[in-house]
Write an enzyme that holds these catalytic residues in place. Sequence first.
Site, PDB file in Angstrom:
ATOM      1  CG  HIS A  14      -1.900   1.092   1.320  1.00  0.00           C
ATOM      2  ND1 HIS A  14      -3.088   0.990   2.014  1.00  0.00           N
ATOM      3  CD2 HIS A  14      -1.885   2.356   0.815  1.00  0.00           C
ATOM      4  CE1 HIS A  14      -3.746   2.125   1.934  1.00  0.00           C
ATOM      5  NE2 HIS A  14      -3.030   2.983   1.215  1.00  0.00           N
ATOM      6  CG  HIS A  16      -1.512   6.231  -2.536  1.00  0.00           C
ATOM      7  ND1 HIS A  16      -2.707   6.063  -3.185  1.00  0.00           N
ATOM      8  CD2 HIS A  16      -1.707   5.778  -1.263  1.00  0.00           C
ATOM      9  CE1 HIS A  16      -3.604   5.547  -2.344  1.00  0.00           C
ATOM     10  NE2 HIS A  16      -3.015   5.364  -1.167  1.00  0.00           N
ATOM     11  CG  HIS A 194      -7.720   3.362   0.047  1.00  0.00           C
ATOM     12  ND1 HIS A 194      -7.092   2.790  -1.019  1.00  0.00           N
ATOM     13  CD2 HIS A 194      -6.789   4.167   0.639  1.00  0.00           C
ATOM     14  CE1 HIS A 194      -5.837   3.218  -1.067  1.00  0.00           C
ATOM     15  NE2 HIS A 194      -5.625   4.050  -0.075  1.00  0.00           N
ATOM     16  CD  GLU A 197      -7.444   6.548   4.947  1.00  0.00           C
ATOM     17  OE1 GLU A 197      -8.016   6.501   3.843  1.00  0.00           O
ATOM     18  OE2 GLU A 197      -6.366   7.169   5.129  1.00  0.00           O
ATOM     19  CG  ASP A 275      -1.537   5.677   2.843  1.00  0.00           C
ATOM     20  OD1 ASP A 275      -1.840   5.434   1.666  1.00  0.00           O
ATOM     21  OD2 ASP A 275      -2.363   6.133   3.670  1.00  0.00           O
ATOM     22  CG  ASP A 276      -0.104   8.997   0.489  1.00  0.00           C
ATOM     23  OD1 ASP A 276      -0.100   8.954  -0.749  1.00  0.00           O
ATOM     24  OD2 ASP A 276      -1.075   8.649   1.183  1.00  0.00           O
TER      25      ASP A 276
HETATM   26  N1  HPA Z   1      -6.442   7.497   1.627  1.00  0.00           N
HETATM   27  C1  HPA Z   1      -7.257   7.659   0.593  1.00  0.00           C
HETATM   28  N2  HPA Z   1      -6.831   8.089  -0.575  1.00  0.00           N
HETATM   29  C2  HPA Z   1      -5.535   8.353  -0.740  1.00  0.00           C
HETATM   30  C3  HPA Z   1      -4.650   8.195   0.296  1.00  0.00           C
HETATM   31  C4  HPA Z   1      -5.127   7.732   1.541  1.00  0.00           C
HETATM   32  O1  HPA Z   1      -4.398   7.584   2.539  1.00  0.00           O
HETATM   33  N3  HPA Z   1      -3.432   8.546  -0.186  1.00  0.00           N
HETATM   34  C5  HPA Z   1      -3.584   8.881  -1.473  1.00  0.00           C
HETATM   35  N4  HPA Z   1      -4.871   8.774  -1.816  1.00  0.00           N
HETATM   36 ZN    ZN Z   2      -3.765   4.813   0.652  1.00  0.00          ZN
END
Ligand code: HPA
Ligand code: ZN
Length: 344
Positions: A14, A16, A194, A197, A275-276
């Site tokens: 996971h 991006h 997703h 969250e 994630d990011d």
């Molecule tokens: N959540 C949802 N969308 C996203 C995320 C995330 O953490 N990062 C990039 N797009």
């Molecule tokens: Zn994500």
Amino acid sequence: MKEFICNIPKAELHVHIEGTLEPELMFAIAERNKIRLPYKSEEDVRKAYKFRDLQSFLEIYYKGTHVLLKERDFYEITWNYLKKASSQNIRHTEMFFDPQAHTSRGMQFEVIFMGILDAMKEGAEKLGISSKLIMCFQRCMSVESAMETLLLSLPYKEWIIGVGLDSSEIGYPPRKFVSVFERARKEGFLTVAHAGEEGPPDYIWQALNELKVVRIDHGIACVKDILLVNKMKTEKIPLTICPLSNVKLHIFDSLADHNLKQMLDMGLTVTINSDDPAYFGGYLNENFLAIQEFLHLDHNDIYQLIKNSFQATFLTRNEKAILLKELDGFMLKRSHPIPEKAFS
Ligand code: HPA
Ligand code: ZN
């Protein structure tokens, strides 16, 4: 423990690719593409990375993508991430990309895709890191736009393992995208989403039952629903957990409050991911190190999390077996007995 975490072979499921754009590269690409940034310096950028919630993060994240205009830009972000991943002993990574963030600005799908693909090929050749690509639809955009994006991707489908669903969650139930996911499955894409969250367990149910996804991204809300936990346990549905992201977006006040260990002890197939990483303060090793410290994870927990991630990849049985063998070899060399339940 630090050395153990840094050196153990791992997988990431996971991340991006646009979320790996470090401020330094953002500035370099902006200058090359003659784009004026709303920040004076790289330090200024980092200062702006204070988020109230998912939405406030996404606004900054999508603004960051505006510097990406050329194939070379996509190549560079992907290549930089793969170098970093390889340096952290990630053997295999499954990366998301957000085509609508770019096609909506007038970019060609092919330009985005070719830049990423070139870096993936180079990663395999020069770094020995294997990678797969998952195309995400933005759930805050229309079903028509998602379907258009799916059609644009079809000429390249042999290089895109799956499709996913990301962006703003609350108010955008997965159910909205049933037709797109149905078509994607017919075209041979694997599916993930997703869900849970910021959103409720019901969104996880919808993703599983209606989109028929095989992996849930985040999914931390599942613990609120015991029937859902039981289903995910029985069906061994993997969850891609992103600890630093969850704290930066205020899903948990602190890593000490994170429910990862609870989910692990419940027998859920949880994995650790970044994630990011350029926005949330760390790549995969930093996520492992931080969560280990705050939740007092032991060697067996780390082993189980990594074993889960190898088993949850979209690799073939044989490819998974090679990774699992390397993992067990690593444990034995370190004189860490392999936990019995892990043989299952
Ligand atoms: N959540 C949802 N969308 C996203 C995320 C995330 O953490 N990062 C990039 N797009
Ligand atoms: Zn994500």
